[in-house]
Design an enzyme around this catalytic site. Structure first.
Site, PDB file in Angstrom:
ATOM      1  N   ASP A 128      12.248  60.308  37.134  1.00 52.58           N
ATOM      2  CA  ASP A 128      13.470  60.848  37.527  1.00 52.58           C
ATOM      3  C   ASP A 128      13.346  60.983  39.400  1.00 52.58           C
ATOM      4  O   ASP A 128      14.151  60.559  39.777  1.00 52.58           O
ATOM      5  CB  ASP A 128      13.528  62.535  37.051  1.00 52.58           C
ATOM      6  CG  ASP A 128      13.878  62.383  35.625  1.00 52.58           C
ATOM      7  OD1 ASP A 128      14.634  61.375  35.261  1.00 52.58           O
ATOM      8  OD2 ASP A 128      13.546  63.371  34.836  1.00 52.58           O
ATOM      9  N   ASP A 144      12.293  74.019  34.857  1.00 50.23           N
ATOM     10  CA  ASP A 144      11.617  73.838  36.382  1.00 50.23           C
ATOM     11  C   ASP A 144      12.666  73.849  37.576  1.00 50.23           C
ATOM     12  O   ASP A 144      12.245  74.171  38.650  1.00 50.23           O
ATOM     13  CB  ASP A 144      11.036  72.624  36.403  1.00 50.23           C
ATOM     14  CG  ASP A 144       9.580  72.545  35.394  1.00 50.23           C
ATOM     15  OD1 ASP A 144       9.101  73.651  35.554  1.00 50.23           O
ATOM     16  OD2 ASP A 144       9.417  71.369  34.853  1.00 50.23           O
ATOM     17  N   SER A 171       7.895  62.432  28.656  1.00 41.70           N
ATOM     18  CA  SER A 171       7.764  63.150  29.824  1.00 41.70           C
ATOM     19  C   SER A 171       6.658  63.910  30.070  1.00 41.70           C
ATOM     20  O   SER A 171       6.534  64.925  29.047  1.00 41.70           O
ATOM     21  CB  SER A 171       9.319  63.980  30.071  1.00 41.70           C
ATOM     22  OG  SER A 171       8.969  65.038  31.057  1.00 41.70           O
TER      23      SER A 171
HETATM   24  N1  ARG Z   1       8.214  73.453  28.926  1.00 43.86           N
HETATM   25  C1  ARG Z   1       7.293  73.590  29.985  1.00 43.86           C
HETATM   26  C2  ARG Z   1       7.961  74.554  30.637  1.00 43.86           C
HETATM   27  O1  ARG Z   1       8.996  74.861  30.792  1.00 43.86           O
HETATM   28  C3  ARG Z   1       7.002  72.159  30.469  1.00 43.86           C
HETATM   29  C4  ARG Z   1       8.203  71.561  31.588  1.00 43.86           C
HETATM   30  C5  ARG Z   1       7.780  70.268  31.876  1.00 43.86           C
HETATM   31  N2  ARG Z   1       7.556  69.361  30.868  1.00 43.86           N
HETATM   32  C6  ARG Z   1       7.246  68.099  31.053  1.00 43.86           C
HETATM   33  N3  ARG Z   1       6.903  67.382  29.770  1.00 43.86           N
HETATM   34  N4  ARG Z   1       7.624  67.497  31.778  1.00 43.86           N
HETATM   35  O2  ARG Z   1       7.190  75.095  31.438  1.00 43.86           O
END
Ligand code: ARG
Length: 393
Positions: free
Chosen positions: A13, A125, A177
């Protein structure tokens, strides 16, 4: 020319975002926050830097924030026993406000009017980055390319990357990811989206499969001082080294895996798997020590605080007044959290097997069923009468 500072991870990304932002007319400065994603067999930060440049960045900042991360973000969350929905030890969530802090700082230094991130519009995020950046400098424009651009799937993005020679290291076959830092790894997407399927072994990066581990357990003893982990088996470590060490040992024993369907802030449920050996070990030990030294009322009340704390971290409200106030409470509770907990690591489990503390509230002469018993059982009768009186009517 307008300038933007992009929080760059080296992943698909953010790599496409560099190119995309340039197409929107920005000079793109990339910022790579080193939170320990390069430790062990982790990500190659030099490769990430050259990838940013190859994708079109005019400049790349790499900052080693590992010590600040563990001291100022991980440690407060550990003291608070902050665990989201009982399973997620918050590695990714704790990293975001720190990355945002430096994103804003670099934007100021570079005299950039905008900051950008590569988060999806469906995730947590984006919220964490934007809320934090907004608190630290509300005047900055925030750009979220992934929310705006035209790609409808990761496959399309991969094609875009190939088209513009943007180097990436995902393949269409294994499109997880992954977000990695010293406190843990978050892994989602691909086959993990199928809830009926057990995560394949190759999705895990730092923990051995519990079925492939030796039949001998490993014992380790963690010593805490006022809630801060200081020693492993009698040897003093700085926090970062201590975590690194526990990640290695815990990983060998398959400790710290979790597989969960969690509630995202934006209202959807998602499946994610986590690996956080050190975090799992330290949370277990810390909680166990608190059981020994906190009185009942404080311990129970702290559980409510832990729940709220984990939500605030997850929701991106690290720099909120409530979180600051809760830190005050949590720190006050840690005054007596000194002592050692011995843990047994065995086939993916981590359990406390022995405890000692100079501040222990366990009094054997009161608890024992043996002859040294000093507990006056006769007192119980009156206590129970009064305790139960209101309910007798
Ligand atoms: N679900 C987790 C959170 O909200 C991790 C998010 C990022 N995860 C990822 N596989 N890129 O903090």
């Amino acid at each position: 020319m307008k300038k933007v500072v992009l929080a760059y991870s080296g992943g698909l990304d953010t790599s496409c975002a560099v190119r995309w932002l340039k197409e929107q007319g920005y000079d793109v400065v990339c910022f790579v926050a080193d939170l320990g994603q390069g430790l062990g067999e982790g990500e190659d930060l030099e490769a990430i830097e050259s990838r940013a440049l190859a994708a079109g960045a005019s400049k790349v900042y790499i900052k080693d924030l590992q010590d600040e991360f563990v001291e100022d973000f991980v440690l407060p969350a550990l003291k608070a026993n902050a665990v989201y929905e009982g399973k997620y030890l918050l590695a990714t969530a704790l990293g975001r406000p720190l990355i945002a802090k430096y994103l804003v700082e670099i934007a100021h230094k570079e005299k950039a009017s905008s900051v950008a991130h590569g988060c999806t519009g469906k995730g947590n995020d984006q919220v964490r980055f934007e809320v934090t950046a907004g608190i630290l400098d509300p005047r900055l424009e925030i750009i979220a390319p992934v929310r705006e651009w035209e790609f409808k799937s990761r496959e399309e993005e991969i094609e875009y990357a190939h088209m513009y020679n943007i180097p990436i290291d995902v393949t269409k076959k294994k499109p997880y990811s992954i977000d990695r830092n010293i406190w843990g790894i978050s892994i989602e997407a691909g086959v993990l989206e199928n809830l009926e399927q057990e995560p394949p072994e190759d999705a895990y990066l730092i923990t051995k499969s519990p079925t492939q581990i030796s039949t001998y357990p490993k014992y380790i003893e963690i010593y805490f001082e006022k809630g801060v982990p200081k020693k492993i088996d009698g040897r003093t470590y700085k926090l970062k080294k201590l975590i690194e060490h526990l990640n290695e040992t815990g990983g060998l024993y398959g400790v710290g895996r979790s597989d969960m369907v969690e509630n995202r802030l934006v209202g959807i449920k998602s499946r994610e798997i986590y690996e956080a050996p050190a975090a799992a070990i330290l949370h277990t030990a810390h909680k166990e020590l608190e059981c020994l030294v906190l009185d009942r009322e404080l311990a129970h009340f702290k559980e409510i605080i832990s729940l709220k704390y984990s939500e605030l971290v997850y929701y991106g409200l690290w720099y909120s007044p409530l979180k600051q106030a809760l830190d005050g409470f949590v720190n006050a509770t840690q005054k007596h959290v000194t002592g050692s907990i011995k843990l047994k690591l065995f086939k993916g489990n981590c359990t406390a097997v022995s405890r000692k503390s100079p501040n222990s509230l366990y009094k054997k002469e009161l608890s024992t069923y043996g002859k040294e018993d000093k507990f006056d059982q006769k007192l119980a009768e009156g206590f129970i009468k009064l305790w139960g009186m209101p309910y007798k009517k």
